[in-house]
Design a protein around this motif. Structure first.
Motif, PDB file in Angstrom:
ATOM      1  N   GLU A 161      16.018 -11.052  26.741  1.00 58.74           N
ATOM      2  CA  GLU A 161      17.041 -10.333  27.500  1.00 58.74           C
ATOM      3  C   GLU A 161      18.058  -9.677  26.567  1.00 58.74           C
ATOM      4  O   GLU A 161      18.500  -8.558  26.802  1.00 58.74           O
ATOM      5  CB  GLU A 161      17.750 -11.291  28.457  1.00 58.74           C
ATOM      6  N   TYR A 162      18.418 -10.389  25.500  1.00 54.14           N
ATOM      7  CA  TYR A 162      19.368  -9.841  24.527  1.00 54.14           C
ATOM      8  C   TYR A 162      18.797  -8.621  23.815  1.00 54.14           C
ATOM      9  O   TYR A 162      19.498  -7.620  23.598  1.00 54.14           O
ATOM     10  CB  TYR A 162      19.737 -10.921  23.506  1.00 54.14           C
ATOM     11  N   ALA A 163      17.514  -8.680  23.461  1.00 54.67           N
ATOM     12  CA  ALA A 163      16.923  -7.644  22.619  1.00 54.67           C
ATOM     13  C   ALA A 163      16.280  -6.503  23.397  1.00 54.67           C
ATOM     14  O   ALA A 163      15.838  -5.525  22.804  1.00 54.67           O
ATOM     15  CB  ALA A 163      15.861  -8.266  21.699  1.00 54.67           C
ATOM     16  N   GLN A 164      16.236  -6.595  24.729  1.00 52.67           N
ATOM     17  CA  GLN A 164      15.492  -5.592  25.489  1.00 52.67           C
ATOM     18  C   GLN A 164      16.105  -4.203  25.357  1.00 52.67           C
ATOM     19  O   GLN A 164      17.319  -4.022  25.390  1.00 52.67           O
ATOM     20  CB  GLN A 164      15.424  -5.979  26.968  1.00 52.67           C
ATOM     21  N   GLU A 165      15.250  -3.232  25.178  1.00 57.88           N
ATOM     22  CA  GLU A 165      15.657  -1.828  25.101  1.00 57.88           C
ATOM     23  C   GLU A 165      15.001  -1.012  26.205  1.00 57.88           C
ATOM     24  O   GLU A 165      15.502   0.039  26.593  1.00 57.88           O
ATOM     25  CB  GLU A 165      15.269  -1.247  23.738  1.00 57.88           C
ATOM     26  N   ASP A 166      13.861  -1.499  26.694  1.00 65.91           N
ATOM     27  CA  ASP A 166      13.102  -0.778  27.706  1.00 65.91           C
ATOM     28  C   ASP A 166      12.649  -1.768  28.770  1.00 65.91           C
ATOM     29  O   ASP A 166      12.045  -2.801  28.449  1.00 65.91           O
ATOM     30  CB  ASP A 166      11.883  -0.101  27.060  1.00 65.91           C
ATOM     31  N   ARG A 167      12.966  -1.480  30.043  1.00 65.92           N
ATOM     32  CA  ARG A 167      12.643  -2.422  31.103  1.00 65.92           C
ATOM     33  C   ARG A 167      11.139  -2.611  31.278  1.00 65.92           C
ATOM     34  O   ARG A 167      10.680  -3.701  31.637  1.00 65.92           O
ATOM     35  CB  ARG A 167      13.279  -1.972  32.421  1.00 65.92           C
ATOM     36  N   LYS A 168      10.374  -1.587  31.033  1.00 67.52           N
ATOM     37  CA  LYS A 168       8.922  -1.718  31.153  1.00 67.52           C
ATOM     38  C   LYS A 168       8.391  -2.687  30.101  1.00 67.52           C
ATOM     39  O   LYS A 168       7.572  -3.568  30.402  1.00 67.52           O
ATOM     40  CB  LYS A 168       8.263  -0.343  31.004  1.00 67.52           C
ATOM     41  N   LYS A 169       8.877  -2.543  28.875  1.00 68.02           N
ATOM     42  CA  LYS A 169       8.451  -3.449  27.803  1.00 68.02           C
ATOM     43  C   LYS A 169       8.908  -4.874  28.103  1.00 68.02           C
ATOM     44  O   LYS A 169       8.172  -5.844  27.890  1.00 68.02           O
ATOM     45  CB  LYS A 169       9.021  -2.968  26.471  1.00 68.02           C
ATOM     46  N   TYR A 170      10.125  -4.987  28.603  1.00 68.34           N
ATOM     47  CA  TYR A 170      10.676  -6.302  28.957  1.00 68.34           C
ATOM     48  C   TYR A 170       9.814  -6.965  30.037  1.00 68.34           C
ATOM     49  O   TYR A 170       9.522  -8.158  29.976  1.00 68.34           O
ATOM     50  CB  TYR A 170      12.109  -6.122  29.432  1.00 68.34           C
ATOM     51  N   GLU A 171       9.377  -6.185  30.986  1.00 73.02           N
ATOM     52  CA  GLU A 171       8.525  -6.701  32.055  1.00 73.02           C
ATOM     53  C   GLU A 171       7.205  -7.220  31.490  1.00 73.02           C
ATOM     54  O   GLU A 171       6.718  -8.286  31.889  1.00 73.02           O
ATOM     55  CB  GLU A 171       8.273  -5.589  33.077  1.00 73.02           C
ATOM     56  N   LEU A 172       6.620  -6.485  30.558  1.00 69.88           N
ATOM     57  CA  LEU A 172       5.367  -6.921  29.934  1.00 69.88           C
ATOM     58  C   LEU A 172       5.567  -8.188  29.116  1.00 69.88           C
ATOM     59  O   LEU A 172       4.702  -9.076  29.094  1.00 69.88           O
ATOM     60  CB  LEU A 172       4.812  -5.802  29.043  1.00 69.88           C
TER      61      LEU A 172
END
Length: 511
Positions: A216-227
């Protein structure tokens, strides 16, 4: 009391339990001798308690003494031989420096960076010195790693927050201090070191929580975060604490939903995910969060909107947005309110609770269609209105669990105004549907005097539908009436100074 609140806020931020602080409030003052004795006896938790009490008592006497307290804690830290206690004190110091920097930031951030030396008085420090000192103290708070990783966190349970810092979530002192370092000054390296350590330990839930926080801290793209969340779910799918991954997925889908044109499909995914998770892990200690989520999705809701004015003979259009509501009853009443009383209620932000419903002119029941119990649906209901007047529309869902009302008028009159360079306010009265100017309409205007509505006068429109009012700074409200059509609601207009004709000589006002 004000100083006491300030002290409490400062110390809570430094990870000091307010329960401890106030449980000791009636005890004798803690002296430096007591602290030094505690250090000599190597009673680490007692040292922390005595130091906290000393800080509290000092700040109660003088809130400007905070820099000196920081220096005292720094001095005490160097005399402590127990490495675990010393690490906790370094973490406290980092928070104290940060707290002082934030409280004085508006002054500190205006200073030119100091390079090459450090003033003895931190009141003279620049921002870069505070930032460097916080980093230094946090690095020291995580050393020596092996000792901290072998020290149970509950050894210092007196300064831990119940629930958040439970042994299940923060098994070792290293976990506790690493999360404090992340809270004080987030750093990818601290996350990575914590995760690397957690991978060597048996408490896999603590590992998962660290991984989730880092993602959550490092996320830049929600799609990547979802994967990434999906990948974690494959690893922990059989564990009840995989519910923590589902919670993050639901939150991510909510954020995605409001940016998407396919909100219904995303909501369907959320609903199915929540139902499945509850079914699989009904006894997980935080499954109630998902149950509440699901209940919120399925909670009956209703919202209505209507036009302020309906033309006689045209239908009242009620715009409905509803969820999980099977039927509604729509009633329309002649209102006992007048345009003046409505304006008073609006301006004073009040609404009398007395019954203002007159004769009921409409009562209809509607069955509402919906694809499921969690997707909001929009629709429009049309109810013919023929007679001019002020009406109240009441929409009731089910057995009265939801009851909404709105007020509208039925009138064929419309009015708008303009201010001319000659110091005149012109009111144009027209037919609401055709736009045809209305001759001999009476324009009544009011002004406010000590929160009371006072009628100032009235004027008649000419054959062009125009009526003129004096232009000045009073706050006006006006309405137009014709015989048999007096239901128009008030139009507000703020007063303004007339513009000199020689300033905008050739500029014609327009509606």
């Amino acid at each position: 009391m004000k100083i006491r609140n300030i002290v409490t806020a400062l110390l809570i931020i430094c990870c000091i339990s307010s329960v401890i602080l106030y449980s000791r409030a009636a005890q004798p003052t803690t002296s430096k001798e007591m602290i030094l004795k505690t250090i000599k006896n190597a009673d680490s938790p007692q040292l922390i308690r005595e130091l906290i009490s000393h800080m509290k008592e000092s700040l109660e006497k003088d809130t400007d003494h905070f820099p000196e307290l920081i220096a005292e804690v720094d001095s005490f830290t160097t005399t402590v031989s127990d490495p675990a206690t010393q690490a906790v004190l370094h973490s406290m110091l980092a928070q104290m420096y940060k707290n002082y920097y934030q409280s004085q930031g508006w002054i500190i951030n205006q200073r030119t960076s100091i390079e090459g030396y450090i003033p003895d008085d931190l009141r003279e420090w620049s921002a870069n010195l505070f930032q460097a000192k916080i980093r230094e103290e946090l690095a020291l708070s995580l050393q020596p790693e092996k000792v901290l990783q072998e020290t149970p966190a509950d050894r210092f349970q007196e300064i831990m927050e119940p629930g958040k810092d439970s042994p299940e979530l923060r098994p070792t002192l290293y976990d506790f201090l690493a999360y404090r370092a992340i809270m004080i000054q987030p750093s990818p390296s601290v996350y990575e070191q914590l995760i690397q350590f957690r991978k060597t330990q048996p408490e896999k839930k603590a590992l998962l929580l660290a991984e989730l926080d880092y993602l959550e801290y490092a996320q830049e793209d929600r799609k990547k975060y979802e994967l990434q969340l999906d990948s974690l779910l494959q690893v922990y799918a059989g564990q009840d604490y995989s519910v923590e991954i589902i919670l993050r997925k639901l939150e991510n889908l909510s954020a995605k939903k409001w940016r998407s044109e396919n909100q219904d499909s995303i909501q369907s995914v959320q609903y199915a995910l929540a139902k499945e998770t509850i079914s699989r892990f009904p006894d997980y200690d935080r499954i109630g969060i998902i149950r509440n989520w699901l209940q919120g999705m399925e909670a009956p809701s209703l919202n209505i909107q209507t036009e302020n004015t309906v033309y006689p003979g045209d239908p009242l259009k009620i715009r409905l947005t509803y969820n999980n509501v099977e039927n509604i009853q729509v009633s329309v009443y002649e209102s006992l309110k007048t345009a003046e009383s409505i304006l008073l209620d609006q301006s004073n932000n009040t609404s009398k609770k007395t019954n203002t419903y007159g004769k009921q002119v409409v009562r209809q029941t509607y069955t509402l269609n919906a694809p499921n119990t969690y997707t909001p649906v929009d629709t429009i209901l049309s109810i013919p209105m023929t007679q001019p007047g002020i009406y109240e529309c009441v929409v009731t869902a089910g057995s009265g669990e939801i009851k909404l009302s709105t007020l509208f008028s039925v009138s064929r009159l419309s009015a708008l105004h303009r201010d001319t360079p000659l110091g005149i306010r012109e009111i144009l009265v027209t037919d609401l549907k055709t736009g045809k100017p209305q001759e001999n309409a009476e324009v009544i205007y009011y002004k406010w005097t000590q929160r009371q509505l006072q009628r100032e006068g009235s004027v008649k429109t000419d054959r062009n539908g125009l009526a003129s009012l004096p232009l000045h700074t009073d706050y006006y409200n006006y309405k137009a009436i014709l015989p048999g059509d007096t239901a128009m609601l008030f139009t507000p207009v703020s007063g303004s100074w007339a513009i000199s004709e020689d300033v905008i000589e050739d500029k014609k006002p327009s509606y």
